[in-house]
Write an enzyme that holds these catalytic residues in place. Sequence first.
Site, mmCIF file in Angstrom:
data_model
loop_
_atom_site.group_PDB
_atom_site.id
_atom_site.type_symbol
_atom_site.label_atom_id
_atom_site.label_comp_id
_atom_site.label_asym_id
_atom_site.label_seq_id
_atom_site.Cartn_x
_atom_site.Cartn_y
_atom_site.Cartn_z
ATOM 1 N N LYS A 37 -29.092 17.559 -39.132
ATOM 2 C CA LYS A 37 -29.259 17.703 -40.582
ATOM 3 C C LYS A 37 -30.611 18.348 -40.842
ATOM 4 C CE LYS A 37 -29.122 14.941 -44.848
ATOM 5 N NZ LYS A 37 -28.988 13.571 -45.396
ATOM 6 N N SER A 71 -25.314 12.872 -48.822
ATOM 7 C CA SER A 71 -25.994 14.133 -48.670
ATOM 8 C C SER A 71 -25.772 14.817 -47.321
ATOM 9 C CB SER A 71 -27.492 13.933 -48.883
ATOM 10 O OG SER A 71 -28.048 13.130 -47.865
ATOM 11 N N SER A 85 -25.570 8.211 -47.469
ATOM 12 C CA SER A 85 -25.459 9.621 -47.099
ATOM 13 C C SER A 85 -24.959 9.926 -45.687
ATOM 14 C CB SER A 85 -26.804 10.321 -47.293
ATOM 15 O OG SER A 85 -27.040 10.534 -48.660
#
Lengths: 103, 506
Positions: free
Chosen positions: B78, B153, B177
């Site tokens: 990420k 997210s 997330s």
Amino acid sequence: MAITDQDVARIANLARIALTPEDSTRARDELNGILGLIEQLQAVDTTGIEPMAHPLSAHQDVALRLRDDAAAPTRTLEERAALMANSPSGAENGLFLVPTVIE
Amino acid sequence: MPIHNEFDSIAALRDALRDRKVSALEIADSALQAVQASSLNAFLHIDPELTRAQARAADALLAQGDAPSLAGIPIAHKDVFVTRGWRTTAASKMLADYTSPFDATVVQRLHQAGAVSLGKLNCDEFAMGSGNENSAFGPTRNPWNREAVPGGSSGGSAAAVAGGLAMATTGTDTGGSVRQPAALCGVSGIKPTYGTVSRFGMIAFGSSLDQAGPIARHARDLLELLDPMSGFDERDSTSLEDCDGVANAPGRIRNAFDAANARFDAAGPRPLEGLRIGVPEEFFNEGLAADVAQAVENALSVYESLGARRVAISLPRTRLSIPAYYVIAPAEASSNLSRYDGVRYGHRAQSYTDLADMTSRTRAEGFGPEVRRRILVGTYVLCHGYYDAYYLQAQRIRRMIADDFQRAFADQCDVIMGPVTPTAAKRIGENRDDPTADWLADIYTLGVSLAGLPGMSIPCGFSADPSPLPIGLQIVGNYFREGELLAIADRFQQATDWHQRKPESK
């Protein structure tokens, strides 16, 4: 208690975010909506409850560690240059450049 | 199609790599090709030469015969984990050209374990959002339906695994997330206990909530990443040295997983005999879609057939987790994001009158609408005069929420199960006019984050939509029970095939 345009101006200044008049109006309305959501917290009786900062404190004693207050050995100029390479204005002689603060 | 998709697990790919049936370089090249051809917008930055160099290094270790556990396994990070080499943007215009001088601890540990990084994954800007729509670089698409969000997210992280681009990925979970995008993309994800994985080099959002966790197809692959990722790190002031008497170090979670597995094996045909599953009534109230409720119900029946017992429990302050979270997380974000001032790194406005004006314009230009909104909320609740009424009050309620979980674990159940999300993935743009609509959908994941507990999501069914979308089952354990949670999830995945379903490749 509703958030006014003056409140928005004050918050935006504290947050250092420039808002256009249009942004400010939208922010005021959105903040009032959000405030409506978080107002629910006020109705809860929390007498005698200790605020919880570290989530594991519900489980065990936690103390935030501090490192020793000791100076680290001086790093190299190359490392300094690598750390400063992301400066948007470029860095000079190990200094970050900003607009004139004092004439 | 990337070669790694021919293998059902990291363990199977590891065997093939160790037997030299395939090389790490071949794996990396085929994955990079797929990433380049993909229309998911899951990746923000790739650098084939950096990836190939890591793959060659993995091949060298494999040739010597003493390769670490993840040697040659293709993963991706990420874009809130800082990386040397690859740019790190946090999906923000503010950091569009930022390259870190160091690697995050998570990145470093997985690299040491031999994993080969394919690059950096799309997400919501500074991890603020639950649909990946708040990325400055465009939304990631859900591999099951290009019009649907992948969740967020960590949307790129989940979409990359679901789309077969990477074997496993890293994500971060502040209010759901990791669990929520895993659920919406039909893959598995785990957020470990707060403090077990280092936050060093993870771009900060809500520091008392942020925790890294892996996303992969199934529980056994999650274990392969989570175990080496975990461990004490002196560079993170909230990193834990000790987890209930066991050192916070690689091996802790794997040992717990193995021990739980041995116990389940010894129990015979009903391996989970005696396991008490707490099902919170508040997770099945109005707002939960019928197809999600049904899929979760079916999953609980599978657990019952494995020997577990359902216990009705109550988490009475579930609804309050939304306002509590949306005070605490923005408050911490407003403080953490004050560092973006256009001086040391990141975007700087082109025109300004003085230093203060430069900072204000820089931040107005660099941050997207959701980030600006949360900074303003956070600034407001931390203001003199409101601090006690909002921030401290939210922290008191946070303790009450955490205590509710502890009461359930003390008296009633061993794990808690329920839905991850009220509905399957929404359409991209669906909530555009109502900034807080997405916030309300976080209701089932926020409490776990506020309490700092480990929680995971595994696929358990599909929506009734004409084009069916995945649904996730949430499993929550008490502090430090990651190994046990993974073993419990693994038993479900031995009995079902939801985790093996794959979207049609386009």
